[in-house]
Design a protein around this motif. Structure first.
Motif, PDB file in Angstrom:
ATOM      1  N   LEU A  91      56.355  48.882 106.866  1.00 12.28           N
ATOM      2  CA  LEU A  91      54.926  48.599 106.949  1.00 12.28           C
ATOM      3  C   LEU A  91      54.208  49.029 105.681  1.00 12.28           C
ATOM      4  O   LEU A  91      54.703  49.828 104.896  1.00 12.28           O
ATOM      5  CB  LEU A  91      54.314  49.321 108.160  1.00 12.28           C
ATOM      6  CG  LEU A  91      54.882  48.981 109.537  1.00 12.28           C
ATOM      7  CD1 LEU A  91      54.223  49.845 110.601  1.00 12.28           C
ATOM      8  CD2 LEU A  91      54.715  47.509 109.844  1.00 12.28           C
ATOM      9  N   MET A  92      53.017  48.486 105.503  1.00 15.45           N
ATOM     10  CA  MET A  92      52.183  48.848 104.359  1.00 15.45           C
ATOM     11  C   MET A  92      50.717  48.720 104.769  1.00 15.45           C
ATOM     12  O   MET A  92      50.387  48.004 105.712  1.00 15.45           O
ATOM     13  CB  MET A  92      52.462  47.919 103.164  1.00 15.45           C
ATOM     14  CG  MET A  92      52.138  46.466 103.442  1.00 15.45           C
ATOM     15  SD  MET A  92      52.499  45.351 102.062  1.00 15.45           S
ATOM     16  CE  MET A  92      51.277  45.876 100.885  1.00 15.45           C
ATOM     17  N   GLU A  93      49.852  49.466 104.076  1.00 16.49           N
ATOM     18  CA  GLU A  93      48.414  49.328 104.269  1.00 16.49           C
ATOM     19  C   GLU A  93      47.862  48.409 103.183  1.00 16.49           C
ATOM     20  O   GLU A  93      48.248  48.502 102.018  1.00 16.49           O
ATOM     21  CB  GLU A  93      47.725  50.696 104.183  1.00 16.49           C
ATOM     22  CG  GLU A  93      48.138  51.681 105.273  1.00 16.49           C
ATOM     23  CD  GLU A  93      47.632  51.269 106.641  1.00 16.49           C
ATOM     24  OE1 GLU A  93      46.437  50.939 106.756  1.00 16.49           O
ATOM     25  OE2 GLU A  93      48.445  51.260 107.586  1.00 16.49           O
ATOM     26  N   ARG A  94      46.957  47.497 103.576  1.00 18.27           N
ATOM     27  CA  ARG A  94      46.393  46.577 102.598  1.00 18.27           C
ATOM     28  C   ARG A  94      44.924  46.319 102.904  1.00 18.27           C
ATOM     29  O   ARG A  94      44.539  46.214 104.075  1.00 18.27           O
ATOM     30  CB  ARG A  94      47.169  45.258 102.608  1.00 18.27           C
ATOM     31  CG  ARG A  94      46.844  44.371 101.431  1.00 18.27           C
ATOM     32  CD  ARG A  94      47.820  43.215 101.306  1.00 18.27           C
ATOM     33  NE  ARG A  94      47.476  42.121 102.197  1.00 18.27           N
ATOM     34  CZ  ARG A  94      48.329  41.435 102.940  1.00 18.27           C
ATOM     35  NH1 ARG A  94      49.612  41.760 102.944  1.00 18.27           N
ATOM     36  NH2 ARG A  94      47.927  40.441 103.694  1.00 18.27           N
ATOM     37  N   VAL A 138      53.211  44.175 107.946  1.00 21.98           N
ATOM     38  CA  VAL A 138      54.632  44.249 107.626  1.00 21.98           C
ATOM     39  C   VAL A 138      54.794  44.004 106.130  1.00 21.98           C
ATOM     40  O   VAL A 138      54.211  43.062 105.583  1.00 21.98           O
ATOM     41  CB  VAL A 138      55.436  43.204 108.423  1.00 21.98           C
ATOM     42  CG1 VAL A 138      56.896  43.177 107.966  1.00 21.98           C
ATOM     43  CG2 VAL A 138      55.359  43.489 109.919  1.00 21.98           C
ATOM     44  N   ASP A 139      55.552  44.847 105.466  1.00 28.31           N
ATOM     45  CA  ASP A 139      55.776  44.693 104.024  1.00 28.31           C
ATOM     46  C   ASP A 139      56.874  43.644 103.813  1.00 28.31           C
ATOM     47  O   ASP A 139      58.056  43.952 103.697  1.00 28.31           O
ATOM     48  CB  ASP A 139      56.186  46.034 103.406  1.00 28.31           C
ATOM     49  CG  ASP A 139      56.232  45.971 101.881  1.00 28.31           C
ATOM     50  OD1 ASP A 139      56.080  44.861 101.316  1.00 28.31           O
ATOM     51  OD2 ASP A 139      56.425  47.028 101.251  1.00 28.31           O
ATOM     52  N   GLU A 140      56.447  42.386 103.771  1.00 30.27           N
ATOM     53  CA  GLU A 140      57.386  41.277 103.685  1.00 30.27           C
ATOM     54  C   GLU A 140      58.175  41.280 102.376  1.00 30.27           C
ATOM     55  O   GLU A 140      59.293  40.753 102.316  1.00 30.27           O
ATOM     56  CB  GLU A 140      56.642  39.956 103.861  1.00 30.27           C
ATOM     57  CG  GLU A 140      55.956  39.837 105.211  1.00 30.27           C
ATOM     58  CD  GLU A 140      55.120  38.582 105.343  1.00 30.27           C
ATOM     59  OE1 GLU A 140      55.482  37.550 104.733  1.00 30.27           O
ATOM     60  OE2 GLU A 140      54.099  38.624 106.059  1.00 30.27           O
ATOM     61  N   SER A 141      57.619  41.890 101.345  1.00 32.10           N
ATOM     62  CA  SER A 141      58.311  41.939 100.055  1.00 32.10           C
ATOM     63  C   SER A 141      59.565  42.804 100.108  1.00 32.10           C
ATOM     64  O   SER A 141      60.410  42.732  99.220  1.00 32.10           O
ATOM     65  CB  SER A 141      57.377  42.460  98.967  1.00 32.10           C
ATOM     66  OG  SER A 141      57.093  43.843  99.156  1.00 32.10           O
ATOM     67  N   ARG A 142      59.696  43.621 101.163  1.00 35.08           N
ATOM     68  CA  ARG A 142      60.857  44.507 101.312  1.00 35.08           C
ATOM     69  C   ARG A 142      61.847  43.980 102.343  1.00 35.08           C
ATOM     70  O   ARG A 142      62.702  44.728 102.815  1.00 35.08           O
ATOM     71  CB  ARG A 142      60.397  45.915 101.721  1.00 35.08           C
ATOM     72  CG  ARG A 142      59.351  46.544 100.815  1.00 35.08           C
ATOM     73  CD  ARG A 142      59.836  46.664  99.382  1.00 35.08           C
ATOM     74  NE  ARG A 142      61.041  47.464  99.264  1.00 35.08           N
ATOM     75  CZ  ARG A 142      61.817  47.501  98.182  1.00 35.08           C
ATOM     76  NH1 ARG A 142      61.506  46.765  97.119  1.00 35.08           N
ATOM     77  NH2 ARG A 142      62.883  48.277  98.147  1.00 35.08           N
ATOM     78  N   ILE A 143      61.727  42.699 102.687  1.00 36.70           N
ATOM     79  CA  ILE A 143      62.580  42.117 103.724  1.00 36.70           C
ATOM     80  C   ILE A 143      63.315  40.893 103.179  1.00 36.70           C
ATOM     81  O   ILE A 143      62.723  40.051 102.496  1.00 36.70           O
ATOM     82  CB  ILE A 143      61.747  41.712 104.962  1.00 36.70           C
ATOM     83  CG1 ILE A 143      61.131  42.964 105.608  1.00 36.70           C
ATOM     84  CG2 ILE A 143      62.602  40.950 105.979  1.00 36.70           C
ATOM     85  CD1 ILE A 143      60.182  42.657 106.746  1.00 36.70           C
ATOM     86  N   THR A 144      64.594  40.805 103.492  1.00 32.50           N
ATOM     87  CA  THR A 144      65.393  39.616 103.195  1.00 32.50           C
ATOM     88  C   THR A 144      66.050  39.155 104.493  1.00 32.50           C
ATOM     89  O   THR A 144      66.667  39.956 105.193  1.00 32.50           O
ATOM     90  CB  THR A 144      66.484  39.913 102.154  1.00 32.50           C
ATOM     91  OG1 THR A 144      65.874  40.372 100.939  1.00 32.50           O
ATOM     92  CG2 THR A 144      67.302  38.662 101.853  1.00 32.50           C
ATOM     93  N   CYS A 145      65.877  37.893 104.809  1.00 32.23           N
ATOM     94  CA  CYS A 145      66.506  37.321 106.000  1.00 32.23           C
ATOM     95  C   CYS A 145      67.731  36.519 105.576  1.00 32.23           C
ATOM     96  O   CYS A 145      67.612  35.531 104.847  1.00 32.23           O
ATOM     97  CB  CYS A 145      65.525  36.435 106.761  1.00 32.23           C
ATOM     98  SG  CYS A 145      66.240  35.735 108.279  1.00 32.23           S
TER      99      CYS A 145
END
Length: 206
Positions: free
Chosen positions: A48-51, A65-72
């Motif tokens: 997670l991240m705050e924005r 959700v910190d999508e930049s830290r996720i790979t599917c």
């Protein structure tokens, strides 16, 4: 850790996939929506991240959700609809691809395509509809762990108990979220009762 879904909606979707009259278009659509349901069940461990964002009454700081830290990562080809579902929800996440073919004699998997971005320190979500012997998923997880992700989550539609237990034993630190665990495998290493070959049913190659 293995977490079998208890959601009536998830069970409803799995049983629709079992139906021999479910055509390829609907089969793919259900896999995609099922992946979204399983993603929701595992969201507590996503980064997670705050924005700060602009809203209709000024700026607002919220949790995302910190999508930049996720790979599917999908295991081709049957998992493509599930990857589509995850990436529809997490649109900024990266996609990765592994192609593994099962030897029909030995029931072992063989890797023949690997297109994975840098996953070091990231959360990897692996999607694979079927966990039969667990061979393909086992090999995929072993390959991914060598690349030092922060954590790995596996989303699966259906599995045989022995295949799921094999993954749990080999990778106790992987969170496996599965819609349904079936009792066993038949002599050809297909899940019983299962739903047939997910790739063939999804793409009309029966």
């Amino acid at each position: 850790m293995v977490k079998e879904s208890t959601s009536p909606l998830v069970k409803h979707m799995v049983n629709q996939l079992r139906d021999a009259h479910c055509d390829a278009f609907r089969f793919r659509w259900i896999l995609k929506e099922l992946a979204k349901q399983l993603l929701a069940e595992c969201c507590g461990v996503l980064p997670l991240m705050e924005r700060k964002i602009p809203t209709w009454q000024g700026n607002f700081v919220g949790s995302f959700v910190d999508e930049s830290r996720i790979t599917c990562v999908c295991i081709l080809r049957a998992a493509l609809p599930m990857q589509d579902g995850v990436l529809e929800v997490l649109g900024e996440a990266e996609g990765g691809f592994l192609a593994m073919k099962r030897d029909e004699q030995t029931h072992e998997s063989r890797l023949y395509y690997d297109r994975i971005p840098d996953i070091s320190g990231k959360t990897v979500i692996v999607v694979d509809p079927m966990v039969a012997t667990g061979g393909s998923l086992h090999d995929a997880l072993a390959l991914l762990k060598e690349r030092q992700p922060k954590q790995i989550i596996s989303l699966n539609a259906i599995g045989a108990r022995e295949g799921v237990e094999r993954i749990e034993k080999a990778f106790p630190d992987v969170d496996l979220h599965i819609a349904q665990i079936d009792p066993t495998l038949n002599k050809d290493a297909y899940i019983v009762p299962g739903l047939g070959d997910a790739g063939d049913r999804a793409y009309n190659t029966i």
